[in-house]
Design a protein around this motif. Structure first.
Motif, PDB file in Angstrom:
ATOM      1  N   ALA A 244    -105.975  58.473 183.591  1.00 31.67           N
ATOM      2  CA  ALA A 244    -107.380  58.489 183.999  1.00 31.67           C
ATOM      3  C   ALA A 244    -108.187  59.483 183.186  1.00 31.67           C
ATOM      4  N   VAL A 245    -107.656  60.697 182.998  1.00 33.15           N
ATOM      5  CA  VAL A 245    -108.423  61.696 182.261  1.00 33.15           C
ATOM      6  C   VAL A 245    -108.513  61.320 180.782  1.00 33.15           C
ATOM      7  N   THR A 246    -107.442  60.792 180.224  1.00 27.57           N
ATOM      8  CA  THR A 246    -107.468  60.422 178.806  1.00 27.57           C
ATOM      9  C   THR A 246    -108.414  59.258 178.565  1.00 27.57           C
ATOM     10  N   LEU A 247    -108.330  58.248 179.408  1.00 32.47           N
ATOM     11  CA  LEU A 247    -109.211  57.094 179.263  1.00 32.47           C
ATOM     12  C   LEU A 247    -110.662  57.501 179.522  1.00 32.47           C
ATOM     13  N   GLY A 248    -110.882  58.348 180.535  1.00 33.16           N
ATOM     14  CA  GLY A 248    -112.239  58.802 180.836  1.00 33.16           C
ATOM     15  C   GLY A 248    -112.836  59.602 179.699  1.00 33.16           C
ATOM     16  N   VAL A 249    -112.063  60.540 179.146  1.00 32.64           N
ATOM     17  CA  VAL A 249    -112.554  61.338 178.027  1.00 32.64           C
ATOM     18  C   VAL A 249    -112.802  60.446 176.809  1.00 32.64           C
ATOM     19  N   GLY A 250    -111.910  59.477 176.589  1.00 32.60           N
ATOM     20  CA  GLY A 250    -112.106  58.544 175.476  1.00 32.60           C
ATOM     21  C   GLY A 250    -113.387  57.756 175.617  1.00 32.60           C
ATOM     22  N   ILE A 251    -113.705  57.334 176.847  1.00 27.42           N
ATOM     23  CA  ILE A 251    -114.950  56.601 177.089  1.00 27.42           C
ATOM     24  C   ILE A 251    -116.156  57.479 176.790  1.00 27.42           C
ATOM     25  N   VAL A 252    -116.126  58.726 177.263  1.00 28.40           N
ATOM     26  CA  VAL A 252    -117.265  59.624 177.041  1.00 28.40           C
ATOM     27  C   VAL A 252    -117.387  59.987 175.564  1.00 28.40           C
ATOM     28  N   MET A 253    -116.264  60.113 174.859  1.00 29.88           N
ATOM     29  CA  MET A 253    -116.332  60.342 173.408  1.00 29.88           C
ATOM     30  C   MET A 253    -117.064  59.191 172.727  1.00 29.88           C
ATOM     31  N   GLY A 254    -116.746  57.975 173.142  1.00 24.94           N
ATOM     32  CA  GLY A 254    -117.448  56.822 172.585  1.00 24.94           C
ATOM     33  C   GLY A 254    -118.932  56.863 172.914  1.00 24.94           C
ATOM     34  N   ALA A 255    -119.255  57.315 174.131  1.00 21.64           N
ATOM     35  CA  ALA A 255    -120.655  57.433 174.526  1.00 21.64           C
ATOM     36  C   ALA A 255    -121.367  58.464 173.659  1.00 21.64           C
ATOM     37  N   TYR A 256    -120.695  59.589 173.386  1.00 18.11           N
ATOM     38  CA  TYR A 256    -121.334  60.624 172.569  1.00 18.11           C
ATOM     39  C   TYR A 256    -121.484  60.159 171.124  1.00 18.11           C
ATOM     40  N   TRP A 257    -120.500  59.401 170.627  1.00 11.36           N
ATOM     41  CA  TRP A 257    -120.631  58.813 169.280  1.00 11.36           C
ATOM     42  C   TRP A 257    -121.876  57.929 169.231  1.00 11.36           C
ATOM     43  N   ALA A 258    -122.051  57.073 170.240  1.00  8.84           N
ATOM     44  CA  ALA A 258    -123.234  56.210 170.267  1.00  8.84           C
ATOM     45  C   ALA A 258    -124.506  57.044 170.340  1.00  8.84           C
ATOM     46  N   TYR A 259    -124.447  58.136 171.098  1.00  7.31           N
ATOM     47  CA  TYR A 259    -125.625  58.992 171.302  1.00  7.31           C
ATOM     48  C   TYR A 259    -126.101  59.602 169.991  1.00  7.31           C
ATOM     49  N   GLU A 260    -125.171  60.034 169.147  1.00 12.02           N
ATOM     50  CA  GLU A 260    -125.591  60.714 167.917  1.00 12.02           C
ATOM     51  C   GLU A 260    -125.480  59.844 166.666  1.00 12.02           C
ATOM     52  N   THR A 261    -125.068  58.581 166.824  1.00 18.99           N
ATOM     53  CA  THR A 261    -124.927  57.718 165.655  1.00 18.99           C
ATOM     54  C   THR A 261    -125.833  56.493 165.717  1.00 18.99           C
ATOM     55  N   LEU A 262    -125.914  55.859 166.880  1.00 20.66           N
ATOM     56  CA  LEU A 262    -126.734  54.659 167.014  1.00 20.66           C
ATOM     57  C   LEU A 262    -128.157  55.059 167.403  1.00 20.66           C
ATOM     58  N   ASN A 263    -129.068  54.101 167.290  1.00 22.06           N
ATOM     59  CA  ASN A 263    -130.482  54.453 167.486  1.00 22.06           C
ATOM     60  C   ASN A 263    -131.118  53.742 168.670  1.00 22.06           C
ATOM     61  N   PHE A 264    -130.291  53.290 169.635  1.00 24.60           N
ATOM     62  CA  PHE A 264    -130.911  52.652 170.794  1.00 24.60           C
ATOM     63  C   PHE A 264    -131.436  53.684 171.786  1.00 24.60           C
ATOM     64  N   PRO A 272    -120.727  44.626 176.348  1.00 22.27           N
ATOM     65  CA  PRO A 272    -119.494  44.079 176.938  1.00 22.27           C
ATOM     66  C   PRO A 272    -118.228  44.845 176.576  1.00 22.27           C
ATOM     67  N   VAL A 273    -118.156  45.394 175.358  1.00 22.87           N
ATOM     68  CA  VAL A 273    -116.954  46.143 174.991  1.00 22.87           C
ATOM     69  C   VAL A 273    -116.915  47.483 175.721  1.00 22.87           C
ATOM     70  N   GLU A 274    -118.061  48.114 175.890  1.00 19.69           N
ATOM     71  CA  GLU A 274    -118.107  49.331 176.706  1.00 19.69           C
ATOM     72  C   GLU A 274    -117.656  49.020 178.134  1.00 19.69           C
ATOM     73  N   ASN A 275    -118.165  47.911 178.669  1.00 14.70           N
ATOM     74  CA  ASN A 275    -117.813  47.527 180.037  1.00 14.70           C
ATOM     75  C   ASN A 275    -116.329  47.250 180.182  1.00 14.70           C
ATOM     76  N   ALA A 276    -115.738  46.642 179.145  1.00 14.78           N
ATOM     77  CA  ALA A 276    -114.333  46.240 179.214  1.00 14.78           C
ATOM     78  C   ALA A 276    -113.410  47.443 179.364  1.00 14.78           C
ATOM     79  N   VAL A 277    -113.847  48.611 178.937  1.00 18.66           N
ATOM     80  CA  VAL A 277    -113.049  49.827 179.103  1.00 18.66           C
ATOM     81  C   VAL A 277    -113.395  50.533 180.413  1.00 18.66           C
ATOM     82  N   TYR A 278    -114.658  50.479 180.774  1.00 20.50           N
ATOM     83  CA  TYR A 278    -115.141  51.131 181.995  1.00 20.50           C
ATOM     84  C   TYR A 278    -114.506  50.510 183.245  1.00 20.50           C
ATOM     85  N   ILE A 279    -114.333  49.190 183.254  1.00 25.07           N
ATOM     86  CA  ILE A 279    -113.821  48.482 184.440  1.00 25.07           C
ATOM     87  C   ILE A 279    -112.426  48.971 184.840  1.00 25.07           C
TER      88      ILE A 279
END
Length: 868
Positions: A244-264, A272-279
């Motif tokens: 749980a902690v590893t998967l959770g941290v991995g999800i948040v790492m992906g969120a932070y990557w999107a935060y500082e790399t993507l422009n949405f 859908p790919v974000e959701n597929a890990v969150y579920i």
């Protein structure tokens, strides 16, 4: 001839790993039979272990071989050519390893190997679990290694090999008809959006989380298989926390990557790919709570079986979603189909059928307790919390799976055009927000009832102080935000207030639990710490998303372009270079284009870099200094690690405080992907200022210059160029021209012109070179002023000089800026949550290794009141 030795070694190792997984799986199965005697069991287990170690060695060899073809730029292999290039640094070569499907499968396989070896060599008192658990591990490895097998049997392709040669992958390419041994000089490179340090650590963390979910699943299956229906919970629980902690941290790492790399403009887009890990993460957290309830009161065993099995099946389902190509254009993150969709479905179906069938077969044998639960009972709230998490997961799963429904209905001959919601953020948020409210309430009430006596008076005593603190603090924040404008937002939305109040309650309730446990044993409070982390994450999401404020609105009254979407024309500001523009409480200026130069700690202005034929190198036209430290002298050749990226210097000055700072949002115009813009973020204590470029002049398009206008000048003359005053200071002969070799008899003459801009003075140095009896012109382009100055001729008798000038539109960018209040609370909450999980893992491991005779008194009490 192409040397294919490393590829042959890699492919052979894949076959060995596949066969060894089969052998290990069978041998562990034989070692798990109830009828086997002790001597035979030992022999089978020893044989199975040996096979798994062979499998592990083969996997390590595969990894070495694949990284070697990337690191050594062996572009005869399709994987190296399609994912890497000559100028990538080593850390991005590592990212290349798992950019492709085959490499990411191999990463998953590797983590299973690591976890399998750990399981085989720990828990000596639980040897009876090794055979059935490792049988499941090896069986999973059999399927995973088949994904990279890359063999064809009876016209059926099994897996996709990362060691396939270019000439075999694209045999019809004309170049291979002319030269079968053709090897490209360079690769196509790593996806520009993945050239980020988070992409070096996020995928391994995420796949470790994927792999770790296999451990509790394997224990659950072993428990069903061997009839140890309750015993599996104890060894599986710390692994569930770890997953749980590893998967959770991995999800948040992906969120932070999107935060500082993507422009949405955020960190979560409900892709859908974000959701597929969150579920599966939500379901896994629910499973942990039911497992804890069973450890305490022997209730929830069946629910634990269901949720642990569901978690692993959802991991496989997410793999099918993201890798089968079924998402099509629904996700920006999904892999393309490599022809493995049938194989992926078989993988999913095999374990889903096996697990569900075994659960149904053993269902009636699973013990249940008739103990009645009341509303003042901790287990009651644990089960309610697990149900809420599962319902939240189901809502996301149901919508995310729409492409799967369409595909299935099309397969059976029914046309279906169901589409994902047009506004996915609004669709998911309106459900998930209320799920967050319930989670916040339940983490508070659940912990209070878990640690208190199960009666009304005790519960009221426990809840009074957290409730009073919540009301006091919430009232203070609401009043300050609405009446005194202390914050940049007004907390007046009833739904947001509800989430704010409940999250605060969760913080104070769990904090009271921690304080009450300090005099006993601090390690008992891991669950409370984790719950505080979750509550902080909810608060961070609430403020940063709910009160995100665009400050770059277009107040000019002009439409930038009819070709732009409404959002760009409405929510962006146009900045001409070196022209100050008011934006909210800031004065903003676009100062120029900069590049990254190797060895220089700051970005370097393009104006002082003379570009050569090699796009990865340039020549310094002036000294390159940072804080008075000289890094390169004029004329030095410098290396450009990322020449495709331009950093746009934007200066902010707060009109109220006069505080000034500079941001460098990055952008590149990619021929295949259009404008790829990444933000730069200024972090304050209470907010982030998030800035990115929305549009720039296309550098690949030829600029529209005006007709050449000629001027005849002498030294000291003043002329007007594009409304700017320019002074001709004279000329000088130069001996060296960057990038142009001069021979005896060649002459290079440089003009010196001073142009008065609005904000600063510019110097233009156009070159005129007489080489081999011909004149060569090297104009000076001043982007800020929209000028191209060419030195055309010299009349030595009259001491006159001819200058040609073209004008064009000045350089500009279109910029979007937004403020995100208290987003740091989200990242802090993630860290706190992780600390809580780690505390829980440590405690569970100690409990598993402590006998009854040596168990400390505090831990005995903990056995009576387990905490999540």
């Amino acid at each position: 001839m192409i040397n294919t030795l490393i590829g042959d070694i890699g492919h052979l190792s894949v076959i060995i790993a596949f066969v060894a997984a089969i052998v290990s799986s069978y041998a562990y199965f034989m070692a798990s039979r109830a009828t086997i005697d002790a001597e035979a069991l030992t022999k089978w287990r020893r044989f199975a272990r040996g096979a798994f170690y062979v499998h592990a060695l083969a996997v390590i060899t595969i990894i070495f071989a694949l990284f070697n073809i990337i690191y050594e730029h062996r572009y005869e292999y399709y994987y190296a050519w399609s994912h890497s290039s000559n100028h990538l640094p080593v850390h991005f070569m590592i990212s290349c390893f798992w950019e492709g499907q085959e490499g990411s499968f191999l990463l998953w396989i590797f983590w299973h190997v690591v976890l399998g070896v750990v399981l085989m060599n720990t828990g000596k008192k639980n040897k009876e679990w090794e055979a059935p658990v490792m049988a499941m591990f090896s069986f999973v490895q059999l399927f995973l290694t088949s994904m990279i097998l890359g063999v064809v049997i009876f016209d059926i392709k099994i897996g996709s090999s990362p060691f396939i040669l270019m000439r075999d992958f694209m045999p019809d390419a004309p170049v291979f008809a002319m030269d079968p041994n053709f090897v490209p000089k360079d690769g196509t490179g790593l996806n520009p959006l993945l050239q980020n340090y988070w992409m070096v650590i996020h995928p391994p963390t995420l796949f470790l989380g994927f792999a770790a979910t296999l451990v509790p699943f394997a224990y659950a299956m072993a428990g069903l298989w061997k009839g140890k229906f309750g015993e599996w919970i104890k060894p599986a629980l710390p692994w569930s926390h770890f997953a749980a902690v590893t998967l959770g941290v991995g999800i948040v790492m992906g969120a932070y990557w999107a935060y500082e790399t993507l422009n949405f403009g955020g960190y979560w887009n409900w892709d859908p790919v974000e959701n597929a890990v969150y579920i599966p993460w939500l379901v896994l957290v629910g499973a942990i709570h039911t497992m804890l309830a069973f450890r305490r009161s022997k209730q929830g065993l069946r629910a634990s079986f269901i949720l642990v099995i569901t978690t692993f099946i959802l991991i496989l389902y997410s793999t099918f979603l993201t890798r089968s190509g079924i998402l099509g254009n629904a996700s920006v993150h999904s892999f393309t189909d490599l022809g493995l969709s049938g194989q992926l479905f078989t993988y999913l179906a095999a374990f889903a059928v096996l697990a569900v069938a075994l659960l149904i077969y053993k269902w009636k044998q699973i013990p249940v307790t008739e103990k009645e639960l009341t509303t003042y009972n901790g287990e009651f709230w644990v089960f309610i919390g697990a149900a809420v998490l599962c319902l939240a997961a189901f809502q996301v799963w149901a919508t995310t799976s729409i492409p799967v429904y369409n595909s299935f209905l099309g397969f059976i001959g029914i046309d279906s055009n169901a589409a994902l919601p047009a506004d996915q953020i609004e669709h998911y948020t309106k459900f998930q927000l209320w799920a967050g409210v319930l989670v916040a309430v339940l983490t508070g009430i659940g912990q209070l009832t878990w640690w208190r006596k199960t009666d009304k008076s005790s519960f009221l005593d426990a809840i009074t102080m957290p409730a009073m603190l919540t009301l006091l603090f919430a009232s203070l924040v609401i009043i300050l935000s609405n009446k005194f404008d202390v914050f940049d937002f007004k907390l007046d939305n009833p739904v947001y207030i509800t989430l704010f109040v409940t999250s605060l309650f969760a913080v104070f309730a769990n904090l009271s639990i921690i304080l009450s446990l300090l005099h006993k044993k601090v390690s008992l409070s891991g669950g409370a710490v984790a719950h505080i982390g979750i509550a902080l994450m909810l608060l961070g999401i609430l403020f940063s998303s709910g009160y995100s404020n665009i400050i770059s609105g277009n107040t000019s009254g002009m439409l930038y372009s009819r070709e732009f979407p409404d959002e760009i024309n409405r929510d962006n500001v146009l900045l001409w270079r070196n022209t100050t523009t008011d934006m909210d409480k800031y004065k903003v200026s676009y100062r120029g284009q900069f590049l990254e130069v190797a060895g220089v700690p700051e970005y370097v202005n393009k104006e002082i870099l003379f570009r050569t034929d090699d796009e990865y190198s340039a020549i310094a036209r002036a000294d390159i200094k940072v804080a008075e430290k000289l890094y390169y002298k004029t004329g030095d050749t410098v290396e450009l690690p990322t020449p495709e990226n331009t950093y746009y210097q934007v200066e902010y000055k707060n009109r109220e405080t006069n505080e000034a700072f500079i941001l460098y949002p990055r952008a590149q115009v990619n021929p295949n992907m259009g404008l790829l813009a990444s933000p730069d973020i200024k972090m304050f204590a209470t907010k982030d200022l998030y800035t990115h470029v929305s549009s720039v002049p296309d550098p690949n398009e030829e600029k529209e210059w005006s007709e050449l206008k000629e001027y005849t000048v002498t030294v000291g003359d003043t002329i007007i160029l594009n409304d700017y005053v320019a002074i001709f200071n004279g000329v000088e002969v130069i001996k060296e021209v960057p990038g142009v070799p001069l021979k005896a008899g060649d002459v290079a003459v440089q003009a010196d012109m001073k142009i008065m801009g609005e904000k600063k003075t510019y110097h233009g140095h156009p070159l005129l070179i007489f080489k081999d009896g011909m004149a060569g012109y090297y104009p000076e382009i001043l982007e800020d002023l929209g000028l191209r100055i060419t030195f055309l001729n010299i009349d030595p008798k009259k001491e006159e000089f001819k200058i040609g000038v073209n004008t064009t539109q000045k350089d500009y960018i279109i910029l979007k800026a937004m403020e995100k209040p208290f987003v740091n609370i989200l990242w802090i909450g993630t860290i706190v949550m992780s600390i809580g999980f780690i505390m829980a893992i440590t405690r569970r491991n100690k409990e598993g290794n402590t006998t009854k005779t040596t168990k400390p008194k505090a831990v005995k009490k903990a056995d009576k009141a387990q905490v999540a």
